[in-house]
Design an enzyme around this catalytic site. Structure first.
Site, short mmCIF file in Angstrom:
data_model
loop_
_atom_site.label_atom_id
_atom_site.label_comp_id
_atom_site.label_asym_id
_atom_site.label_seq_id
_atom_site.Cartn_x
_atom_site.Cartn_y
_atom_site.Cartn_z
N SER A 76 46.18 37.63 36.42
CA SER A 76 46.34 38.63 37.48
C SER A 76 45.73 38.22 38.82
O SER A 76 46.04 38.82 39.85
CB SER A 76 45.73 39.97 37.03
OG SER A 76 44.32 39.88 36.94
N LYS A 121 39.29 42.07 40.17
CA LYS A 121 40.34 42.35 41.15
C LYS A 121 39.77 42.16 42.56
O LYS A 121 38.57 41.99 42.75
CB LYS A 121 40.86 43.78 41.01
CG LYS A 121 41.37 44.16 39.63
CD LYS A 121 42.63 43.43 39.23
CE LYS A 121 43.09 43.85 37.83
NZ LYS A 121 44.23 43.03 37.35
#
Length: 241
Positions: A76, A121
């Protein structure tokens, strides 16, 4: 003439007495060495074992309060962070009054928000920010300013194929992965508890270094893409979601 120097009364008085000589082994330094010697005799492995235990204690304290290693579990955050990379998370980055900044890569506990795990993230919006996808050129806007994310997005990815228009509640973060086509992030949890936002209190720390593999080791810097984003409007900054 007798030229041999004769000791004066002062010379004789300055010499240590027999009782003083006998007390030398009782000095604090001698007692400390004696105690250490007794401990090393009692512990299997002696000094080597004590040294290893001290090193383990130091690493435990370091991991608990200062730096924590974190292994990248998914793609990701490619292409900057690859599966299997190990990063060092600075657990002091947001202590003593500091707050996460737009562009920071953070590790957080997603339990109750994203899932029962720790995630990594990039911070796209902080408390009070108005984050919109997307403008006419397909760019994410933060507080009315388009952000050029081309410097860190995965090649071929668009900023988002999911439209959104959110105001980030104070004390929370809006987080996206760099590989937008392979990232489950704030966009995918807008209808979940918390509205896809992660409380700042759940942030474990900031990822500052890739330390493994050595060939990929580097310092992780905050990109300039968010530098021109204006501060949140006063009315929105005081709003809670």
């Amino acid at each position: 003439m007798d030229t041999e120097a004769q000791p004066t009364e002062r010379d004789r008085s300055s010499r240590p007495t027999d009782s003083e000589d006998a007390s030398e082994p009782g000095r604090p330094e001698e007692r400390s060495r004696f105690a250490l010697s007794r401990v090393t005799e009692w512990v299997p492995g002696g000094r080597i074992t004590l040294t290893l235990l001290a090193c383990l204690l130091f690493l435990l304290l370091l991991s608990t309060f200062v730096l924590r290693p974190f292994q990248i579990p998914s793609g990701s955050m490619e292409q900057g962070l690859r599966i299997g990379d190990r990063v060092l998370v600075n657990k002091l980055a947001y202590r003593f009054g500091a707050e996460p900044q737009r562009g920071d890569i953070v590790v957080f506990d997603g339990t109750g928000y994203f899932g029962h795990a720790d995630y990594i993230k990039r911070v796209v919006g902080v408390g009070g920010d108005h984050v919109v996808c997307c403008d006419e050129e397909g760019r994410i806007q933060v507080n009315g300013r388009p952000v050029d994310e081309s410097g860190f997005l995965y090649p071929g990815d668009s900023p988002s194929t999911v439209p959104f228009d959110v105001v980030v509640p104070v004390g929370t973060l809006f987080l996206l992965g760099d590989h937008r086509a392979d990232s489950s992030d704030s966009r995918d949890h807008l209808g979940s508890p918390g509205g896809g936002m992660i409380p700042v209190d759940e942030v474990i720390g900031r990822a500052d270094w890739i330390v493994w593999p050595f060939g990929h080791a580097t310092r992780l810097h905050r990109p300039d893409a968010y530098a021109r984003v204006p501060a949140a409007a006063a009315g929105r900054a005081g709003a809670h979601g």
